[in-house]
Motif scaffolding. Sequence first.
Motif, short mmCIF file in Angstrom:
data_model
loop_
_atom_site.label_atom_id
_atom_site.label_comp_id
_atom_site.label_asym_id
_atom_site.label_seq_id
_atom_site.Cartn_x
_atom_site.Cartn_y
_atom_site.Cartn_z
N LYS A 81 7.05 9.25 1.73
CA LYS A 81 5.81 9.99 1.52
C LYS A 81 5.64 10.27 0.04
CE LYS A 81 3.39 14.31 2.37
NZ LYS A 81 3.47 15.69 2.89
N LEU A 82 4.48 9.89 -0.49
CA LEU A 82 4.13 10.20 -1.87
C LEU A 82 3.12 11.33 -1.88
CD1 LEU A 82 3.68 6.64 -3.45
CD2 LEU A 82 5.68 8.13 -3.58
N PRO A 83 3.50 12.51 -2.31
CA PRO A 83 2.54 13.62 -2.34
C PRO A 83 1.46 13.38 -3.37
CG PRO A 83 4.57 14.24 -3.44
CD PRO A 83 4.83 12.90 -2.81
N SER A 84 0.37 14.13 -3.23
CA SER A 84 -0.77 13.94 -4.12
C SER A 84 -0.44 14.32 -5.56
CB SER A 84 -1.96 14.77 -3.63
OG SER A 84 -1.62 16.14 -3.58
N ALA A 85 0.70 14.98 -5.78
CA ALA A 85 1.09 15.36 -7.14
C ALA A 85 2.09 14.37 -7.74
CB ALA A 85 1.70 16.76 -7.14
N SER A 86 2.31 13.24 -7.08
CA SER A 86 3.32 12.29 -7.56
C SER A 86 2.86 11.61 -8.85
CB SER A 86 3.60 11.23 -6.49
OG SER A 86 2.47 10.40 -6.32
N GLY A 87 3.81 10.99 -9.53
CA GLY A 87 3.51 10.31 -10.79
C GLY A 87 3.42 8.82 -10.64
N ILE A 88 2.98 8.34 -9.49
CA ILE A 88 2.94 6.90 -9.19
C ILE A 88 1.50 6.47 -8.96
CG2 ILE A 88 3.67 5.09 -7.59
CD1 ILE A 88 6.16 6.71 -7.03
N ARG A 89 1.10 5.37 -9.59
CA ARG A 89 -0.24 4.82 -9.36
C ARG A 89 -0.26 4.13 -7.98
NH1 ARG A 89 0.57 3.33 -14.83
NH2 ARG A 89 -0.87 4.36 -16.26
N LEU A 90 -1.27 4.43 -7.19
CA LEU A 90 -1.35 3.84 -5.85
C LEU A 90 -1.55 2.34 -5.92
CD1 LEU A 90 -3.43 6.53 -3.93
CD2 LEU A 90 -0.98 6.04 -3.74
N ILE A 91 -2.26 1.86 -6.94
CA ILE A 91 -2.52 0.42 -7.04
C ILE A 91 -1.22 -0.36 -7.16
CG2 ILE A 91 -2.71 0.32 -9.57
CD1 ILE A 91 -5.04 -1.44 -7.05
N GLU A 92 -0.16 0.28 -7.67
CA GLU A 92 1.12 -0.39 -7.82
C GLU A 92 1.88 -0.47 -6.50
OE1 GLU A 92 2.94 2.11 -10.68
OE2 GLU A 92 1.87 1.26 -12.40
N GLN A 93 1.47 0.30 -5.50
CA GLN A 93 2.19 0.36 -4.23
C GLN A 93 1.61 -0.57 -3.17
OE1 GLN A 93 5.02 2.17 -4.24
NE2 GLN A 93 4.44 2.52 -6.38
N PHE A 94 0.39 -1.04 -3.36
CA PHE A 94 -0.24 -1.88 -2.35
C PHE A 94 0.45 -3.23 -2.23
CE2 PHE A 94 -4.21 0.66 -3.41
CZ PHE A 94 -4.14 1.41 -2.26
N GLN A 95 0.58 -3.68 -1.00
CA GLN A 95 1.09 -5.04 -0.76
C GLN A 95 0.09 -6.07 -1.25
OE1 GLN A 95 4.02 -5.76 0.78
NE2 GLN A 95 3.83 -7.97 1.04
N ARG A 96 -1.19 -5.74 -1.12
CA ARG A 96 -2.26 -6.66 -1.54
C ARG A 96 -3.23 -5.92 -2.46
NH1 ARG A 96 -0.87 -7.71 3.72
NH2 ARG A 96 -1.93 -5.78 4.30
N PRO A 97 -2.83 -5.69 -3.71
CA PRO A 97 -3.73 -4.96 -4.63
C PRO A 97 -5.03 -5.70 -4.91
CG PRO A 97 -1.87 -5.91 -5.83
CD PRO A 97 -1.57 -6.07 -4.36
N TRP A 98 -5.06 -7.01 -4.61
CA TRP A 98 -6.28 -7.77 -4.85
C TRP A 98 -7.40 -7.36 -3.90
CZ3 TRP A 98 -7.49 -10.43 -0.44
CH2 TRP A 98 -6.44 -10.77 0.42
N VAL A 99 -7.08 -6.64 -2.82
CA VAL A 99 -8.14 -6.19 -1.91
C VAL A 99 -8.98 -5.08 -2.55
CG1 VAL A 99 -8.67 -5.13 0.31
CG2 VAL A 99 -6.96 -6.94 0.17
N PRO A 100 -8.39 -3.94 -2.98
CA PRO A 100 -9.23 -2.94 -3.66
C PRO A 100 -9.80 -3.45 -4.97
CG PRO A 100 -6.91 -2.31 -3.76
CD PRO A 100 -7.01 -3.44 -2.79
N LEU A 101 -9.04 -4.29 -5.69
CA LEU A 101 -9.57 -4.86 -6.93
C LEU A 101 -10.72 -5.82 -6.65
CD1 LEU A 101 -6.27 -5.54 -8.93
CD2 LEU A 101 -7.97 -3.76 -9.36
N GLY A 102 -10.60 -6.57 -5.56
CA GLY A 102 -11.68 -7.49 -5.18
C GLY A 102 -12.92 -6.74 -4.75
N SER A 103 -12.75 -5.62 -4.02
CA SER A 103 -13.89 -4.80 -3.64
C SER A 103 -14.59 -4.25 -4.88
CB SER A 103 -13.43 -3.64 -2.75
OG SER A 103 -12.81 -4.12 -1.57
N PHE A 104 -13.80 -3.81 -5.85
CA PHE A 104 -14.36 -3.31 -7.10
C PHE A 104 -15.14 -4.40 -7.83
CE2 PHE A 104 -13.53 -3.36 -11.72
CZ PHE A 104 -14.32 -2.29 -12.11
#
Length: 230
Positions: A81-104
């Motif tokens: 579990k990554l709390p909302s105060a964590s220091g990690i970018r969510l884009i780095e955790q996705f298995q398929r970051p090209w999906v949100p990037l592609g939507s953008f």
Amino acid sequence: MPLRMIDHPVMLLPFILLAVSFVLGGDVGWALMALAFWLVVYISLTGDARIERGRIVVRIGRPVPLARKEVPLDEVVEVIKLPSASGIRLIEQFQRPWVPLGSFATGIFIGILFLYRGEFYGVLWIYVSILSLLNFLFRPSEKRNRVLASLIVSLASALALLYLGYLEFVLVIALYGFFDAIFVNENGQDAVIIRTERERIVLLGESTSTESFIEEIKSLLAGGSNVPAP
């Protein structure tokens, strides 16, 4: 808000339909554009993740799922579990970051096409697409930078609409940006990362949803599994 999966390829479907609607034009194009809009609403409001019969079941859309994914609990290697105060970018955790990037990228492309055709709501498409991506690019702990970026994007979009002569939508942008900044400053999204030997599933949701989901997994795994969970 229930847990939802952001990086499933089906999330690109509404944006693909929008792009096709521009190519076809006419009544078919408008029909595809309307379908894309309602798909976005349907996907955004009805996705969830649950524990059913010893499996993690992720649905994109309910009651009629556009996509469904099942992961047996005995295949789970780790649950984080990554709390909302964590220091990690969510884009780095996705298995398929090209999906949100592609939507953008598709949202920006559609916005540019609207502007090229002289339709002002291209600014709105670009504005919403950028704001959506900011949630994944900034670390949750970087709230001040995220709020500043939101205000800058809102100001630039408002000035663009002011230049185009749509004063009434300047107020819409101002209010949207104001409430977005307040929400980011006061709230955040927790993330649950489920790792198996083959893939990594990232689910996003409010703290109450992630807590209850984690507790349910922990109670099921307490019967002898060595899967670590917080």
